[in-house]
Design a protein around this motif. Sequence first.
Motif, short mmCIF file in Angstrom:
data_model
loop_
_atom_site.label_atom_id
_atom_site.label_comp_id
_atom_site.label_asym_id
_atom_site.label_seq_id
_atom_site.Cartn_x
_atom_site.Cartn_y
_atom_site.Cartn_z
N UNK A 75 0.81 -1.22 0.00
CA UNK A 75 0.00 0.00 0.00
C UNK A 75 0.84 1.27 0.00
N UNK A 76 2.11 1.15 0.27
CA UNK A 76 2.98 2.33 0.25
C UNK A 76 3.35 2.74 -1.18
N UNK A 77 3.11 1.87 -2.15
CA UNK A 77 3.44 2.19 -3.54
C UNK A 77 2.34 3.04 -4.16
N UNK A 78 2.75 4.16 -4.76
CA UNK A 78 1.84 5.01 -5.54
C UNK A 78 2.35 4.99 -6.97
N UNK A 79 1.66 4.24 -7.82
CA UNK A 79 2.12 4.00 -9.18
C UNK A 79 1.37 4.87 -10.18
N UNK A 80 2.13 5.52 -11.06
CA UNK A 80 1.56 6.38 -12.10
C UNK A 80 2.15 6.00 -13.45
N UNK A 81 1.41 6.33 -14.50
CA UNK A 81 1.86 6.02 -15.86
C UNK A 81 1.67 7.24 -16.75
N UNK A 82 2.72 7.62 -17.46
CA UNK A 82 2.63 8.74 -18.40
C UNK A 82 2.14 8.22 -19.76
N UNK A 83 1.06 8.80 -20.26
CA UNK A 83 0.55 8.39 -21.57
C UNK A 83 1.51 8.78 -22.69
N UNK A 84 2.30 9.83 -22.42
CA UNK A 84 3.29 10.30 -23.37
C UNK A 84 4.64 10.36 -22.67
N UNK A 85 5.68 9.93 -23.36
CA UNK A 85 7.01 9.95 -22.77
C UNK A 85 7.47 11.39 -22.52
N UNK A 86 7.84 11.68 -21.26
CA UNK A 86 8.23 13.03 -20.87
C UNK A 86 9.74 13.25 -20.93
N UNK A 87 10.49 12.17 -21.11
CA UNK A 87 11.94 12.29 -21.06
C UNK A 87 12.42 12.35 -19.62
N UNK A 88 13.73 12.28 -19.43
CA UNK A 88 14.27 12.16 -18.08
C UNK A 88 13.90 13.35 -17.18
N UNK A 89 14.20 14.57 -17.62
CA UNK A 89 13.94 15.73 -16.76
C UNK A 89 12.44 15.90 -16.50
N UNK A 90 11.62 15.68 -17.52
CA UNK A 90 10.18 15.81 -17.35
C UNK A 90 9.63 14.80 -16.38
N UNK A 91 10.10 13.57 -16.47
CA UNK A 91 9.60 12.53 -15.57
C UNK A 91 10.12 12.71 -14.16
N UNK A 92 11.36 13.14 -14.01
CA UNK A 92 11.90 13.39 -12.68
C UNK A 92 11.12 14.50 -11.98
N UNK A 93 10.77 15.54 -12.73
CA UNK A 93 9.99 16.62 -12.14
C UNK A 93 8.58 16.15 -11.79
N UNK A 94 8.00 15.29 -12.61
CA UNK A 94 6.67 14.78 -12.27
C UNK A 94 6.73 13.94 -10.99
#
Length: 276
Positions: free
Chosen positions: A56-75
């Motif tokens: 239950x400690x896991x909060x899993x999300x999925x990006x419909x579009x690839x954000x790239x490294x910096x974009x995903x790290x910021x998300x």
Amino acid sequence: MEPLVSVCIPAYNNAEYIKDTIDSILNQTYQNIELVIVDDNSKDNTYELIQKIGDERIKLYHNDKNLGMSGNWNRCLSLCTGKYAKLVCADDILSPDALKREVDALEANPTAVIAESDTKLIDLNGKGKGFYKRYKKSGLVDGKEICRKGFFSQDYFGAPQANTFRRDVAEKIGGFDTDYTYILDYDFFVSLACEGDVYIIHEPLNFFRVRKGSNTGEVMGGNKEKTKVYVEEHLYLLEKNKERLKLTPKDIRRSVMIRKFRCFAASVYLKLFVHK
């Protein structure tokens, strides 16, 4: 009650190693955590593999579009709610007491914005390949001192998983700079460290997996074009910080030369001892 710690994993095509990374986080002696995992539209079964882990400690999300490294790290950072945060790349590992030791240091030292520990380098099979040590001092050290000395030696912040930091300070500096391709973590931790002190633990409490396909492996592996971009980014980092760290034009030229040499030395080390 122990403060909540947000551990982030930005994932992309990491099915082969991410289970080990997740296990090392969920099995920490420090248990008041949330594990924020953002899959950046992987092409393998990374997302499906994580879905099968029941915690239950896991909060899993999925990006419909690839954000790239910096974009995903910021998300990842934007989804955190803890007092403290740590970003762990999806093939790296924490020792069981890493969070406990680093959070205790931050709690005991209000001026510290980062607590960090030494890193053990491992290959794809988990075999030790050396160590990456932090700044020479131990305990509480002025952050600007570490940043400035690091420009003429090495990046003392190293891989992200070595650092636990105050989330409110990360929000203050604005997260990761999207102008970077390779050293966005170095820039991020320099900006953080300039906001206060850093607490250094000279013990290897985390493990960095060295592999050819990673950003580090590509830059340090002898790829001239990527090494050129890496050095250009280092120059950009110096220019961004020249006023607050009192860097002269001579300092900047010297730092760039040192960075070029370290890239060459790292490529030789990887070829001789890691990429066999």
